[in-house]
Design an enzyme around this catalytic site. Structure first.
Site, PDB file in Angstrom:
ATOM      1  N   GLU A  88      40.544 -42.182  -8.385  1.00 23.21           N
ATOM      2  CA  GLU A  88      41.183 -40.918  -7.999  1.00 23.21           C
ATOM      3  C   GLU A  88      42.532 -40.424  -8.755  1.00 23.21           C
ATOM      4  O   GLU A  88      43.299 -40.075  -9.396  1.00 23.21           O
ATOM      5  CB  GLU A  88      42.003 -40.933  -6.413  1.00 23.21           C
ATOM      6  CG  GLU A  88      40.725 -41.163  -5.407  1.00 23.21           C
ATOM      7  CD  GLU A  88      41.554 -41.186  -4.174  1.00 23.21           C
ATOM      8  OE1 GLU A  88      42.757 -41.445  -3.862  1.00 23.21           O
ATOM      9  OE2 GLU A  88      40.518 -41.690  -3.598  1.00 23.21           O
ATOM     10  N   GLU A 128      35.074 -45.600  -1.983  1.00 25.59           N
ATOM     11  CA  GLU A 128      35.481 -45.821  -1.033  1.00 25.59           C
ATOM     12  C   GLU A 128      35.466 -44.392  -0.117  1.00 25.59           C
ATOM     13  O   GLU A 128      34.892 -43.518  -0.038  1.00 25.59           O
ATOM     14  CB  GLU A 128      37.304 -45.683  -1.034  1.00 25.59           C
ATOM     15  CG  GLU A 128      37.923 -45.804  -1.229  1.00 25.59           C
ATOM     16  CD  GLU A 128      39.264 -45.438  -1.532  1.00 25.59           C
ATOM     17  OE1 GLU A 128      39.717 -45.747  -2.447  1.00 25.59           O
ATOM     18  OE2 GLU A 128      40.510 -44.776  -0.459  1.00 25.59           O
TER      19      GLU A 128
HETATM   20  C1  GAL Z   1      42.661 -42.763  -0.449  1.00 24.38           C
HETATM   21  C2  GAL Z   1      42.665 -44.023  -1.783  1.00 24.38           C
HETATM   22  C3  GAL Z   1      43.798 -45.506  -1.337  1.00 24.38           C
HETATM   23  C4  GAL Z   1      44.373 -45.031  -0.388  1.00 24.38           C
HETATM   24  C5  GAL Z   1      43.751 -44.198   0.687  1.00 24.38           C
HETATM   25  C6  GAL Z   1      44.553 -44.331   2.501  1.00 24.38           C
HETATM   26  O1  GAL Z   1      42.555 -41.850  -0.914  1.00 24.38           O
HETATM   27  O2  GAL Z   1      42.544 -44.134  -3.191  1.00 24.38           O
HETATM   28  O3  GAL Z   1      44.907 -45.970  -2.368  1.00 24.38           O
HETATM   29  O4  GAL Z   1      45.619 -44.090   0.118  1.00 24.38           O
HETATM   30  O5  GAL Z   1      43.461 -43.083   0.676  1.00 24.38           O
HETATM   31  O6  GAL Z   1      43.293 -43.414   2.729  1.00 24.38           O
END
Ligand code: GAL
Length: 832
Positions: free
Chosen positions: A458, A532
């Site tokens: 990100e 993710e």
């Molecule tokens: C994502 C991020 C993670 C965590 C997650 C929580 O965007 O990559 O590190 O913060 O959100 O939902």
């Protein structure tokens, strides 16, 4: 001492007694893989090289990031960098007897109290940072000996990782600095040592600045080693074994680098001996002698073949070792063992991911590296425990979000049959970021579990802007040069068209389920993966969301605006094989990022398991869709005193055809389990029991009951292993529960339990998975949270017994005692 293997243990009758840490399908296999992995200790050093553990015998004290008078006067008087060797605190003149004894790995952040400061929210409300100078700096000191016979060797110190900004001093001299909290680093101490005398090392760690937006810990939280080598030696992490299949045989492309720090040029050759798991030599190779100049290096390559290799796979993680030896005139000067596996990985832009030519869904979770009780300083065995929790869920992959992992997490993957998406901390082309990427790839490129490299997470600007393209090009070029066998991805969230995605070898999607279809249509040749997903939130054992208590119901219904429930993301991905599967955020809860609530919540609620690894109910959803073992899970518990007559939602997960629900013996009918989903009833609460019956082809194959229990009457202690190694490192993970008068676990129990540990070991941490609990992880008591707590016991080096007694104040519950046998085991060689 001989190296005991699992076979030796079995032969000796010392069979490791089993227990039910996670009494569900899948645990038995995961536990067996875990036990094998524990028995196969980390590869020892190969003579003539020595690798000594440098974890014991340290002392620790807090310094101060602001006030030199509380920081050993560092930077004042002679304690500055004006001379090479005047740092008195690293000499015999300094008295550290008032410092406390401290073994490594160590994370001091976990010892600190929680502080309500919104700036600390994402790091778990631990007082670290510029506003907290008194708790952000730590000093480590140790006296050690180097025998006179070591004169002439190359002696280096290697840190597997320390958080963050380390300054190292030896015998009064400044040795070096390392400010990345996740990459390993080492320094050559040879010129600074006093041979045959006492030596002094001091490490100042300054965790004032953080790296991430999650709990990161503070201090020397990974192992430290001393390496003794000849001045003619193999370069660090230069040895690689690349495997490819030709017919049924494995071709091994071998390479390494030899460095010469001696005073004369050398004519050195390199030999490789490849052994299978049983220690049988299956291949050898040789690279001819060539001159290695003083202060120079030479590169060596060769090929070898394994005629009938056993492949590394998820169910049979077969490993081979390559012993790499550098020789002059037939004398071995330095050697090392490299562990590797034979397997193929391949992405297809239409069909997804293939392991050994077979399609495999990536059934993965992202994870940070901290655990209840110990913060980020995990004993090795805990890595295997965490891996077993995930493996038993049917998961086959982990992502090391968002940093280079500790070696033991990688080894746990290799030995237990898990794939790994290995991620570097910083997506950038600065010299520091490229160096960190190089270290990660060189260090871990022989790991069969790693199937893909992640260039970061990100980086919104690089996703959006054209500058993302040259930066990603640079990173991928470095990765490809060091490891031509694996592709690169990055975790992209939101902007897919103008920056890094233009060049990424594998497109990574974070969340944003509205994006992959359109992207795939316009980029049909680029493979994809869900880097993710989910970020679903729930509290273990809670069945009604209560914002006043910062608790979320454990039904799979809650997610923040950017997230998805478990069912939503898996159904979406499963309908699109070209996405390869993905990584749910997260497998286990972690400190920091309390979402959606802030204080007093101190840890995340994203975990599929809590911070102890105790499954939440969604764990069983994943098991129902990811594992082939027949399973059934019905929830909630059936203890809703005071809610008589009110409707309660009952859910069941199963991979069987249909589920019948009975309430107090009366059937509420049979429901077909919808694909990749669950069955559900709404039932007015009446005490008694609910029973689910799962059927396959009309036959009941599994039943599960939840009964209304009585009040807590006694304590039960259960260990994942009741025989552990007396090696100073092995652990028993103890599950603590309260039982009612009929011996049934009370799922709502919240009693405070006191622990007393005697015998050959110690209690090193406690936890209960409650995201709102502010009790100390380092205390000798812990309240149960919805029926459960965890105690981590560690053996010392004397075989015998380790006894834990659990009681409540005034013996309101019948106490319990559990005895762990600590058996003789090989000890790792240590620095004296
Ligand atoms: C994502 C991020 C993670 C965590 C997650 C929580 O965007 O990559 O590190 O913060 O959100 O939902």
């Amino acid at each position: 001492m001989p190296r005991l293997t699992r076979r030796d243990v079995l032969r000796s009758g010392l069979i490791l007694s089993g227990s039910t840490l996670l009494p569900h399908a899948g645990w038995a296999q995961a536990r067996a893989l875990m036990q094998n992995a524990i028995d196969d200790q980390a590869l020892p050093a190969v003579a003539p090289r020595e690798k000594l553990l440098f974890d014991y015998g340290w002392r620790f004290m807090f310094g101060n990031a602001e006030d030199p008078s509380k920081d050993l006067n560092f930077g004042m008087g002679h304690n500055n960098f004006s001379k090479t060797g005047e740092f008195e605190f690293a000499t015999a003149k300094f008295d550290d007897s008032k410092w406390r004894e401290q073994r490594l790995p160590h994370d001091w952040a976990v010892e600190l109290p929680f502080v309500w400061d919104d700036e600390l929210q994402s790091h778990g409300y631990k007082p670290l940072g510029r506003k907290y100078p008194a708790t952000s700096v730590g000093w480590y000191r140790r006296t050690f000996e180097v025998p006179a016979s070591d004169q002439g060797k190359r002696i280096s110190i290697q840190f597997d990782g320390a958080f963050r900004d380390a300054l190292i001093f030896v015998n009064g001299c400044f040795i070096g600095r390392h400010d990345n909290g996740y990459t390993p680093f080492s320094f050559d101490l040879s010129d600074f040592l006093r041979y045959g005398e006492k030596n002094y090392i001091v490490v100042r760690m300054d965790a004032t600045y953080n790296d991430g937006w999650f709990y990161e810990g503070a201090g020397i939280y990974r192992h430290v080693w001393m390496i003794k080598q000849d001045k003619l030696h193999l370069g660090q992490w230069e040895s690689y074994v690349r495997t490819r299949m030709e017919g049924g045989a494995a071709v091994l492309d071998l390479g390494t680098v030899v460095n010469n720090h001696g005073a004369k040029s050398e004519n050195a050759s390199v030999r490789w001996t490849i052994r299978d798991r049983a220690g049988k030599t299956v291949a050898t190779a040789q690279a001819a002698a060539q001159p290695v100049a003083v202060n120079g290096s030479a590169t060596y390559t060769a090929t070898a073949r394994i005629a009938h290799p056993e492949l590394w796979d998820l169910d049979s993680p077969t490993l081979y070792t390559a012993t790499v030896t550098v020789e002059t005139d037939g004398t071995a000067r330095d050697a090392e063992e490299v562990s590797f596996g034979v397997r193929t990985v391949h992405f297809d832009a239409d069909k997804g991911f293939f392991l050994n030519g077979k399609h495999v869904w990536i059934q993965g979770t992202c994870n940070h590296q901290d655990h209840a009780g110990v913060g980020s300083a995990l004993p090795d065995r805990l890595q295997y425990y965490r891996m077993a929790v995930l493996k038993a869920m049917g998961s086959n992959a982990v992502r090391t979000s968002h940093n280079m992992p500790t070696p033991e997490w990688v080894e746990a993957c290799d030995r237990m049959g898990m794939l790994m998406l290995c991620e570097t901390r910083t997506m950038s082309a600065t010299p520091e970021a490229i160096e960190a990427l190089k270290i990660m790839i060189k260090r871990y490129r022989n790991s069969p579990g790693i199937f893909l490299w992640s260039m970061g997470n990100e980086e919104w600007e690089l996703e959006r802007w054209p500058m993302g393209v040259p930066i990603m090009d640079d990173m991928q070029r470095v990765s490809n040069e060091l490891d031509p066998t694996r592709l690169c991805t990055a975790a992209v969230n939101g902007s897919y068209y103008s920056g890094i995605s233009k060049v990424l070898e594998v497109e990574g999607f974070n969340y944003n389920l509205n994006s992959p279809d359109k992207y795939h249509q316009t980029h049909p040749k680029q493979p994809s993966i869900g880097t993710e997903t989910a970020s679903a939130i729930s509290t273990r054992g809670v069945y009604r969301t209560d914002p006043l208590r910062n608790e979320l119901s454990a039904y799979d219904t809650n997610q923040p605006g950017w997230g998805e429930t478990a069912e939503t993301w898996w159904q979406f991905y499963h309908a699109r094989p070209w996405l390869s599967g993905g990584f749910a955020w997260t497998g286990l809860d972690y400190r920091g990022e309390p979402t959606p609530y802030g204080w007093p919540s101190i840890s995340s609620q994203f975990g599929i398991s809590d911070t102890c690894g105790f499954p939440k109910d969604t764990y069983y959803y994943y098991q129902s869709v990811w594992s082939n073992e027949p399973m059934l899970h019905v929830f909630p518990h059936w203890n809703f005193e005071g809610q008589e007559g009110q409707p309660i939602s009952i859910w069941a997960y199963s991979n069987q055809d249909e589920v019948e629900l009975l309430v107090n013996g009366k059937s509420l009918g049979v429901k077909k389990v919808p694909a990749l989903s669950h069955v559900e009833w709404s039932v007015p609460y009446e005490p008694g029991f609910i029973e689910a019956r799962a059927r396959k082809n009309g036959k009941v194959v599994l039943t599960q009951r939840r009964a209304t229990t009585g009040k807590p009457a006694s304590i039960r202690l259960t260990a994942d292993r009741t025989t552990i190694n007396a090696d100073g490192e092995d652990l028993a993970m103890v599950r603590v529960e309260a039982l009612d008068a009929q011996g049934r676990a009370v799922p709502t129990a919240m009693d405070m339990i006191d622990f007393k540990v005697t015998g050959n070991g110690a209690l090193i941490g406690v936890g209960n998975g409650d995201p709102n609990c502010h009790e100390s992880d380092k205390g000798s008591k812990r309240s149960l949270f919805n029926g459960l707590a965890q105690v981590i016991l560690q053996a010392n080096k004397t075989p015998g017994q380790l006894v834990i007694e659990a009681s409540t104040r005034g013996n309101s519950l019948k106490p319990a005692t559990l005895t762990i046998t600590t058996q003789q085991a090989p000890l790792r060689p240590e620095v004296a």
